[in-house]
Design a protein around this motif. Structure first.
Motif, PDB file in Angstrom:
ATOM      1  N   ASN A 142       0.867  -1.184   0.000  1.00 47.05           N
ATOM      2  CA  ASN A 142       0.000   0.000   0.000  1.00 47.05           C
ATOM      3  C   ASN A 142       0.896   1.224   0.000  1.00 47.05           C
ATOM      4  N   ALA A 143       0.702   2.088  -0.993  1.00 52.02           N
ATOM      5  CA  ALA A 143       1.559   3.274  -1.098  1.00 52.02           C
ATOM      6  C   ALA A 143       1.474   4.147   0.139  1.00 52.02           C
ATOM      7  N   ALA A 144       0.349   4.072   0.849  1.00 48.88           N
ATOM      8  CA  ALA A 144       0.177   4.913   2.039  1.00 48.88           C
ATOM      9  C   ALA A 144       0.625   4.219   3.313  1.00 48.88           C
ATOM     10  N   ASP A 145       1.036   2.952   3.204  1.00 50.64           N
ATOM     11  CA  ASP A 145       1.454   2.178   4.392  1.00 50.64           C
ATOM     12  C   ASP A 145       2.965   2.031   4.369  1.00 50.64           C
ATOM     13  N   ILE A 146       3.641   2.773   5.234  1.00 52.80           N
ATOM     14  CA  ILE A 146       5.111   2.789   5.233  1.00 52.80           C
ATOM     15  C   ILE A 146       5.690   1.425   5.536  1.00 52.80           C
ATOM     16  N   GLU A 147       5.049   0.645   6.414  1.00 51.22           N
ATOM     17  CA  GLU A 147       5.583  -0.657   6.780  1.00 51.22           C
ATOM     18  C   GLU A 147       5.518  -1.630   5.609  1.00 51.22           C
ATOM     19  N   SER A 148       4.413  -1.574   4.853  1.00 51.15           N
ATOM     20  CA  SER A 148       4.321  -2.469   3.692  1.00 51.15           C
ATOM     21  C   SER A 148       5.316  -2.053   2.616  1.00 51.15           C
ATOM     22  N   GLN A 149       5.589  -0.773   2.476  1.00 44.05           N
ATOM     23  CA  GLN A 149       6.591  -0.286   1.538  1.00 44.05           C
ATOM     24  C   GLN A 149       7.985  -0.743   1.947  1.00 44.05           C
ATOM     25  N   ARG A 150       8.259  -0.692   3.260  1.00 49.39           N
ATOM     26  CA  ARG A 150       9.563  -1.155   3.760  1.00 49.39           C
ATOM     27  C   ARG A 150       9.724  -2.667   3.541  1.00 49.39           C
ATOM     28  N   ALA A 151       8.628  -3.394   3.758  1.00 45.96           N
ATOM     29  CA  ALA A 151       8.682  -4.843   3.553  1.00 45.96           C
ATOM     30  C   ALA A 151       8.942  -5.169   2.085  1.00 45.96           C
ATOM     31  N   ALA A 152       8.314  -4.415   1.189  1.00 46.44           N
ATOM     32  CA  ALA A 152       8.532  -4.643  -0.238  1.00 46.44           C
ATOM     33  C   ALA A 152       9.958  -4.321  -0.626  1.00 46.44           C
ATOM     34  N   ALA A 153      10.508  -3.247  -0.070  1.00 43.43           N
ATOM     35  CA  ALA A 153      11.898  -2.878  -0.367  1.00 43.43           C
ATOM     36  C   ALA A 153      12.861  -3.930   0.142  1.00 43.43           C
ATOM     37  N   GLU A 154      12.585  -4.480   1.341  1.00 45.81           N
ATOM     38  CA  GLU A 154      13.443  -5.526   1.901  1.00 45.81           C
ATOM     39  C   GLU A 154      13.376  -6.791   1.054  1.00 45.81           C
ATOM     40  N   ALA A 155      12.188  -7.124   0.579  1.00 44.22           N
ATOM     41  CA  ALA A 155      12.042  -8.293  -0.292  1.00 44.22           C
ATOM     42  C   ALA A 155      12.824  -8.107  -1.588  1.00 44.22           C
ATOM     43  N   GLN A 156      12.812  -6.896  -2.143  1.00 39.86           N
ATOM     44  CA  GLN A 156      13.574  -6.600  -3.349  1.00 39.86           C
ATOM     45  C   GLN A 156      15.065  -6.717  -3.097  1.00 39.86           C
ATOM     46  N   ARG A 157      15.517  -6.219  -1.924  1.00 35.12           N
ATOM     47  CA  ARG A 157      16.939  -6.305  -1.578  1.00 35.12           C
ATOM     48  C   ARG A 157      17.374  -7.760  -1.445  1.00 35.12           C
ATOM     49  N   GLU A 158      16.529  -8.576  -0.777  1.00 38.95           N
ATOM     50  CA  GLU A 158      16.857  -9.995  -0.620  1.00 38.95           C
ATOM     51  C   GLU A 158      16.898 -10.701  -1.972  1.00 38.95           C
ATOM     52  N   ALA A 159      15.998 -10.330  -2.868  1.00 39.23           N
ATOM     53  CA  ALA A 159      15.991 -10.936  -4.206  1.00 39.23           C
ATOM     54  C   ALA A 159      17.269 -10.597  -4.969  1.00 39.23           C
ATOM     55  N   GLU A 160      17.695  -9.358  -4.902  1.00 37.83           N
ATOM     56  CA  GLU A 160      18.924  -8.942  -5.579  1.00 37.83           C
ATOM     57  C   GLU A 160      20.145  -9.628  -4.985  1.00 37.83           C
ATOM     58  N   GLU A 161      20.161  -9.787  -3.662  1.00 39.57           N
ATOM     59  CA  GLU A 161      21.271 -10.485  -3.006  1.00 39.57           C
ATOM     60  C   GLU A 161      21.299 -11.956  -3.422  1.00 39.57           C
ATOM     61  N   ALA A 162      20.131 -12.576  -3.531  1.00 38.98           N
ATOM     62  CA  ALA A 162      20.062 -13.977  -3.951  1.00 38.98           C
ATOM     63  C   ALA A 162      20.561 -14.130  -5.387  1.00 38.98           C
ATOM     64  N   GLN A 163      20.268 -13.157  -6.227  1.00 36.17           N
ATOM     65  CA  GLN A 163      20.763 -13.194  -7.608  1.00 36.17           C
ATOM     66  C   GLN A 163      22.281 -13.076  -7.666  1.00 36.17           C
ATOM     67  N   ARG A 164      22.840 -12.238  -6.790  1.00 33.08           N
ATOM     68  CA  ARG A 164      24.309 -12.105  -6.733  1.00 33.08           C
ATOM     69  C   ARG A 164      24.943 -13.420  -6.290  1.00 33.08           C
ATOM     70  N   ARG A 165      24.330 -14.081  -5.290  1.00 29.74           N
ATOM     71  CA  ARG A 165      24.866 -15.364  -4.830  1.00 29.74           C
ATOM     72  C   ARG A 165      24.783 -16.426  -5.939  1.00 29.74           C
ATOM     73  N   ALA A 166      23.700 -16.391  -6.718  1.00 24.66           N
ATOM     74  CA  ALA A 166      23.565 -17.345  -7.821  1.00 24.66           C
ATOM     75  C   ALA A 166      24.626 -17.093  -8.880  1.00 24.66           C
ATOM     76  N   ALA A 167      24.924 -15.801  -9.135  1.00 26.00           N
ATOM     77  CA  ALA A 167      25.960 -15.469 -10.121  1.00 26.00           C
ATOM     78  C   ALA A 167      27.321 -15.953  -9.662  1.00 26.00           C
ATOM     79  N   VAL A 168      27.606 -15.796  -8.355  1.00 23.99           N
ATOM     80  CA  VAL A 168      28.880 -16.271  -7.809  1.00 23.99           C
ATOM     81  C   VAL A 168      28.961 -17.787  -7.910  1.00 23.99           C
ATOM     82  N   ALA A 169      27.854 -18.478  -7.605  1.00 23.81           N
ATOM     83  CA  ALA A 169      27.833 -19.941  -7.660  1.00 23.81           C
ATOM     84  C   ALA A 169      28.077 -20.440  -9.082  1.00 23.81           C
ATOM     85  N   SER A 170      27.561 -19.709 -10.084  1.00 24.59           N
ATOM     86  CA  SER A 170      27.736 -20.140 -11.471  1.00 24.59           C
ATOM     87  C   SER A 170      29.184 -20.021 -11.931  1.00 24.59           C
TER      88      SER A 170
END
Length: 232
Positions: A142-170
């Motif tokens: 929800n654009a008006a809910d700061i906590e849900s925005q923070r949760a979405a940002a954290e999920a995006q950060r974790e996804a990007e970190e997982a992609q970096r780990r996959a690249a290193v593994a390859s």
């Protein structure tokens, strides 16, 4: 004034080139043969005898050159073989050691490579899962809910970190392993039918070569063999 020693003249003591000597011996016959080779075929017996005589002379010319070539190259070839034989035992032993070391680590490298490939697959799967979660969180935020925005940002950060780990593994591969394509013929008849259907030129080339090598020794179905006289 000092008299010049005739043997001191450059080239005076060099032996004649055997190629030149042999060519000079047959120069007349060679030139005469070239005169005959104007594209006009023989038309009478006198011409035939003249050409046969030249053919005999040119055969002797060729045999003389071949004998000279063999005489000149034999010492070089013998020296080449002797030097090759001198090096061969050491090269062969180095190859044996090299092959032994490769065999020594083959099993472990295959096991380690399998483990790394499994880790790479797991890292890629985890990255894909994290990316799906980030996309779901972004859609649900929800654009008006700061906590849900923070949760979405954290999920995006974790996804990007997982992609970096996959690249290193390859990139984490085992050195000294290569992919080799192997094969096993399970049905010769089926393979022959496939080749005949999809690569007819290969089958034709095989047939022509086989017939060339075997037509004198056995009867082959579909092949006509005959004798005829020809000039030589």
């Amino acid at each position: 004034m000092n008299d010049m020693n005739p043997r001191a003249v450059i080239g005076a003591n060099n032996p004649p080139d055997p190629i030149d000597a042999i060519c000079a011996q047959y120069e007349g016959e060679r030139m005469e043969a070239e005169n005959w080779l104007d594209g006009t075929p023989v038309e009478n017996e006198g011409q035939m005898k003249a050409v046969d005589a030249l053919r005999k002379a040119m055969r002797e010319f060729r045999l003389g050159l071949e004998a000279g070539q063999k005489s000149a190259t034999a010492p070089l070839y013998d020296a080449y073989r002797a030097e090759g034989a001198r090096w061969k035992p050491s090269i062969d032993d180095a190859k044996r050691i090299e092959s032994g070391l490769v065999s020594l680590v083959d099993g472990f490298k295959k096991k380690l490579a399998a483990e790394k490939e499994a880790a790479e697959r797991a890292a890629k799967a985890e990255a894909a899962r994290k990316m799906r979660e980030a996309e779901e969180a972004a859609r649900a935020a929800n654009a008006a809910d700061i906590e849900s925005q923070r949760a979405a940002a954290e999920a995006q950060r974790e996804a990007e970190e997982a992609q970096r780990r996959a690249a290193v593994a390859s990139k984490d591969t085992v050195k000294g392993l290569r992919t080799v394509t192997k094969y096993q013929i399970e049905d010769h008849r089926a393979a022959l039918h496939d080749i005949a259907t999809n690569d007819r030129d290969a089958v034709t080339a095989f047939i022509e070569d086989y017939v060339r090598r075997n037509h004198k020794t056995r009867s082959i179905n579909g092949v006509r063999v005959w004798k005829e006289r020809t000039a030589y």
